[in-house]
Design a protein around this motif. Structure first.
Motif, PDB file in Angstrom:
ATOM      1  N   TRP A   1      -7.992 -25.248  77.071  1.00 16.63           N
ATOM      2  CA  TRP A   1      -7.270 -25.960  76.003  1.00 16.63           C
ATOM      3  C   TRP A   1      -5.764 -25.783  76.138  1.00 16.63           C
ATOM      4  O   TRP A   1      -4.997 -26.274  75.314  1.00 16.63           O
ATOM      5  N   ASP A   2      -5.326 -25.085  77.192  1.00 17.39           N
ATOM      6  CA  ASP A   2      -3.900 -24.933  77.472  1.00 17.39           C
ATOM      7  C   ASP A   2      -3.535 -25.781  78.689  1.00 17.39           C
ATOM      8  O   ASP A   2      -4.308 -25.880  79.644  1.00 17.39           O
ATOM      9  N   ASP A   3      -2.344 -26.381  78.658  1.00 18.75           N
ATOM     10  CA  ASP A   3      -1.875 -27.139  79.818  1.00 18.75           C
ATOM     11  C   ASP A   3      -1.482 -26.175  80.935  1.00 18.75           C
ATOM     12  O   ASP A   3      -0.992 -25.068  80.678  1.00 18.75           O
ATOM     13  N   HIS A   4      -1.718 -26.590  82.138  1.00 18.32           N
ATOM     14  CA  HIS A   4      -1.330 -25.796  83.311  1.00 18.32           C
ATOM     15  C   HIS A   4      -0.775 -26.770  84.331  1.00 18.32           C
ATOM     16  O   HIS A   4      -1.470 -27.674  84.775  1.00 18.32           O
ATOM     17  N   ASP A   5       0.487 -26.577  84.715  1.00 13.07           N
ATOM     18  CA  ASP A   5       1.134 -27.583  85.552  1.00 13.07           C
ATOM     19  C   ASP A   5       1.409 -27.057  86.965  1.00 13.07           C
ATOM     20  O   ASP A   5       1.157 -25.896  87.294  1.00 13.07           O
ATOM     21  N   LEU A   6       1.958 -27.937  87.778  1.00 18.65           N
ATOM     22  CA  LEU A   6       2.201 -27.627  89.182  1.00 18.65           C
ATOM     23  C   LEU A   6       3.202 -26.491  89.342  1.00 18.65           C
ATOM     24  O   LEU A   6       3.036 -25.621  90.209  1.00 18.65           O
ATOM     25  N   ALA A   7       4.264 -26.486  88.529  1.00 21.09           N
ATOM     26  CA  ALA A   7       5.273 -25.436  88.655  1.00 21.09           C
ATOM     27  C   ALA A   7       4.679 -24.058  88.367  1.00 21.09           C
ATOM     28  O   ALA A   7       4.987 -23.078  89.059  1.00 21.09           O
ATOM     29  N   THR A   8       3.818 -23.978  87.360  1.00 22.09           N
ATOM     30  CA  THR A   8       3.172 -22.714  87.034  1.00 22.09           C
ATOM     31  C   THR A   8       2.261 -22.277  88.166  1.00 22.09           C
ATOM     32  O   THR A   8       2.213 -21.097  88.541  1.00 22.09           O
ATOM     33  N   PHE A   9       1.538 -23.232  88.727  1.00 19.03           N
ATOM     34  CA  PHE A   9       0.659 -22.927  89.858  1.00 19.03           C
ATOM     35  C   PHE A   9       1.466 -22.451  91.060  1.00 19.03           C
ATOM     36  O   PHE A   9       1.091 -21.482  91.734  1.00 19.03           O
TER      37      PHE A   9
ATOM     38  N   ARG B   1     -20.169 -26.474  75.759  1.00 20.18           N
ATOM     39  CA  ARG B   1     -19.425 -25.277  75.337  1.00 20.18           C
ATOM     40  C   ARG B   1     -17.930 -25.547  75.266  1.00 20.18           C
ATOM     41  O   ARG B   1     -17.247 -25.099  74.333  1.00 20.18           O
ATOM     42  N   LEU B   2     -17.417 -26.308  76.222  1.00 19.47           N
ATOM     43  CA  LEU B   2     -15.986 -26.639  76.193  1.00 19.47           C
ATOM     44  C   LEU B   2     -15.651 -27.472  74.961  1.00 19.47           C
ATOM     45  O   LEU B   2     -14.608 -27.276  74.331  1.00 19.47           O
ATOM     46  N   GLY B   3     -16.551 -28.390  74.618  1.00 16.08           N
ATOM     47  CA  GLY B   3     -16.330 -29.213  73.433  1.00 16.08           C
ATOM     48  C   GLY B   3     -16.367 -28.435  72.148  1.00 16.08           C
ATOM     49  O   GLY B   3     -15.799 -28.870  71.129  1.00 16.08           O
ATOM     50  N   ASN B   4     -16.997 -27.273  72.170  1.00 12.76           N
ATOM     51  CA  ASN B   4     -17.071 -26.422  70.974  1.00 12.76           C
ATOM     52  C   ASN B   4     -16.033 -25.304  71.004  1.00 12.76           C
ATOM     53  O   ASN B   4     -16.140 -24.329  70.262  1.00 12.76           O
ATOM     54  N   GLY B   5     -15.032 -25.424  71.850  1.00 11.89           N
ATOM     55  CA  GLY B   5     -14.001 -24.404  71.966  1.00 11.89           C
ATOM     56  C   GLY B   5     -13.100 -24.344  70.744  1.00 11.89           C
ATOM     57  O   GLY B   5     -13.185 -25.186  69.843  1.00 11.89           O
ATOM     58  N   PRO B   6     -12.204 -23.367  70.714  1.00 13.01           N
ATOM     59  CA  PRO B   6     -11.333 -23.197  69.546  1.00 13.01           C
ATOM     60  C   PRO B   6     -10.344 -24.337  69.340  1.00 13.01           C
ATOM     61  O   PRO B   6      -9.867 -24.561  68.232  1.00 13.01           O
ATOM     62  N   ARG B   7     -10.028 -25.057  70.421  1.00 13.31           N
ATOM     63  CA  ARG B   7      -9.121 -26.210  70.348  1.00 13.31           C
ATOM     64  C   ARG B   7      -9.620 -27.275  71.312  1.00 13.31           C
ATOM     65  O   ARG B   7     -10.399 -26.974  72.224  1.00 13.31           O
ATOM     66  N   PRO B   8      -9.155 -28.499  71.162  1.00 17.02           N
ATOM     67  CA  PRO B   8      -9.553 -29.538  72.118  1.00 17.02           C
ATOM     68  C   PRO B   8      -9.090 -29.195  73.525  1.00 17.02           C
ATOM     69  O   PRO B   8      -8.066 -28.517  73.714  1.00 17.02           O
ATOM     70  N   VAL B   9      -9.842 -29.650  74.505  1.00 18.60           N
ATOM     71  CA  VAL B   9      -9.454 -29.453  75.894  1.00 18.60           C
ATOM     72  C   VAL B   9      -8.103 -30.120  76.140  1.00 18.60           C
ATOM     73  O   VAL B   9      -7.822 -31.205  75.627  1.00 18.60           O
ATOM     74  N   SER B  10      -7.227 -29.457  76.896  1.00 23.96           N
ATOM     75  CA  SER B  10      -5.880 -29.968  77.128  1.00 23.96           C
ATOM     76  C   SER B  10      -5.912 -31.272  77.912  1.00 23.96           C
ATOM     77  O   SER B  10      -6.907 -31.617  78.566  1.00 23.96           O
ATOM     78  N   ARG B  11      -4.797 -31.978  77.862  1.00 34.74           N
ATOM     79  CA  ARG B  11      -4.709 -33.261  78.565  1.00 34.74           C
ATOM     80  C   ARG B  11      -4.925 -33.075  80.065  1.00 34.74           C
ATOM     81  O   ARG B  11      -5.566 -33.887  80.725  1.00 34.74           O
ATOM     82  N   SER B  12      -4.382 -31.998  80.628  1.00 34.04           N
ATOM     83  CA  SER B  12      -4.532 -31.783  82.073  1.00 34.04           C
ATOM     84  C   SER B  12      -5.969 -31.420  82.429  1.00 34.04           C
ATOM     85  O   SER B  12      -6.537 -31.954  83.387  1.00 34.04           O
ATOM     86  N   ALA B  13      -6.598 -30.529  81.660  1.00 31.68           N
ATOM     87  CA  ALA B  13      -7.981 -30.143  81.949  1.00 31.68           C
ATOM     88  C   ALA B  13      -8.935 -31.312  81.732  1.00 31.68           C
ATOM     89  O   ALA B  13      -9.976 -31.411  82.404  1.00 31.68           O
ATOM     90  N   ALA B  14      -8.598 -32.192  80.804  1.00 31.18           N
ATOM     91  CA  ALA B  14      -9.474 -33.323  80.490  1.00 31.18           C
ATOM     92  C   ALA B  14      -9.565 -34.323  81.642  1.00 31.18           C
ATOM     93  O   ALA B  14     -10.428 -35.204  81.628  1.00 31.18           O
ATOM     94  N   GLN B  15      -8.694 -34.187  82.651  1.00 35.83           N
ATOM     95  CA  GLN B  15      -8.741 -35.099  83.789  1.00 35.83           C
ATOM     96  C   GLN B  15      -9.825 -34.737  84.792  1.00 35.83           C
ATOM     97  O   GLN B  15     -10.065 -35.481  85.745  1.00 35.83           O
ATOM     98  N   ALA B  16     -10.489 -33.604  84.604  1.00 35.39           N
ATOM     99  CA  ALA B  16     -11.482 -33.141  85.574  1.00 35.39           C
ATOM    100  C   ALA B  16     -12.615 -34.140  85.726  1.00 35.39           C
ATOM    101  O   ALA B  16     -13.267 -34.524  84.737  1.00 35.39           O
TER     102      ALA B  16
END
Length: 318
Positions: free
Chosen positions: A69-77, A223-238
């Motif tokens: 549910w957190d964004d993770h970008d290229l710079a962080t990676f 399980r992901l859909g029942n997480g504490p927050r919605p899945v992030s925009r970046s993770a939702a692209q999977a």
């Protein structure tokens, strides 16, 4: 001992299995996963993440860096990758990059200089995309930075928004950062690519998706859909996840979700293949049948003298 290595190829091409076999047999190698979705905790089955047993047998890096549910970008990676490489080198080991996320791979192999982040600008562009559509943003990008616009699909929201974010936030065209992805400078990495017959790879993708479902993929999405927050925009692209999420929301049948996921994954594999084939530094191996039959050929190319790096690619038929 050769320099660091990289094993690339489209999804379902057998990269992870081959890399694991090489690192298991030669402990001078440690695996560095280059996958924009395997960075998320709990997204294991659908991303084909190495199992806990595999991770215990061979050192792996850059897995499980963020919650879904957190964004993770290229710079962080890229920052995490630099730390991992420094750690591996400090212990006298070699890094074997393994993955199919091409831009993430280039960020490591070529140590790309990445533009900064401009959250306020991005938020405004995301709202504009919701209202006017991503194609309108692409037209705007075409006016401001035609070179960048020509390199992306007008419907690719993430890339269009990012290019505009940088162009507007930095005051310089997005395409002006670095030498550009069309440049392939010398690198300290020996890069090996796996190449498949299209029909055979298509079948491997379908078989793998069914195996993931048998392993509990649908429950993982639930399980992901029942997480504490919605899945992030970046993770939702999977790939595979959003189709099963649509099924769980009652929007389609399971079979329709599977069919769509497989078709999208096959299209993605073709895009990966086209991207990698543009890189003249990759030394290709044609694979068929069991990918593990290619282990010796991959190992030989990874251990090749550094003078081979940057040459025109050759083909090895195991």
């Amino acid at each position: 001992m050769s320099a660091h290595g990289a094993l690339v190829g489209p999804t379902a091409s057998g990269k992870s299995a081959i890399a694991h076999a090489i690192a298991r047999d030669d402990p001078t190698w440690e695996l560095v996963t280059v996958d924009s979705m395997q960075v998320y905790r709990g997204m294991d089955i659908g991303t084909a993440k190495p199992t806990r047993a595999e991770q215990a047998e061979v050192p792996h890096h850059l897995l499980d860096l963020a919650d879904p549910w957190d964004d993770h970008d290229l710079a962080t990676f890229q920052a995490a990758a630099r730390d991992a490489l420094a750690d591996i080198e400090a212990r006298g080991k070699r890094a074997l990059l393994v993955g199919g996320t091409a831009l993430y791979l280039r960020a490591i192999v070529d140590d790309l200089t990445l533009p900064g982040q401009f959250p306020d600008v991005r938020a405004g562009l995301e709202a504009e995309a919701d209202d006017a559509g991503v194609e309108a943003l692409h037209a705007r990008l075409t006016d401001l930075d035609p070179d960048a616009a020509a390199r992306m699909e007008p419907s690719n929201r993430r890339r269009v928004v990012r290019a505009l974010e940088v162009t507007l936030g930095s005051g310089r065209p997005f395409s002006s950062f670095g030498p550009g992805l069309d440049a392939h400078p010398p690198t300290r990495f020996t890069i090996v690519g796996l190449r498949w017959d299209r029909a055979e790879l298509d079948e491997r993708i379908a078989v793998r998706y069914r195996a993931q479902l048998d392993a509990g993929f649908l429950d993982e999405v639930r399980r992901l859909g029942n997480g504490p927050r919605p899945v992030s925009r970046s993770a939702a692209q999977a790939l595979g996840y959003k189709e099963l999420a649509a099924h769980l929301a009652g929007e389609c049948s399971l079979e329709d979700a599977i069919d769509l996921a497989v078709r999208r994954t096959r299209r993605f594999a073709r895009r990966q293949d086209r991207w990698f084939r543009r890189d003249p530094r990759i030394r290709w191996i044609d694979v068929t049948g069991d990918p593990l039959d290619a282990v010796d050929d991959v190992r030989r190319l990874l251990d090749a003298p550094a003078s081979l790096v940057g040459n025109e690619p050759d083909v090895v038929d195991p």
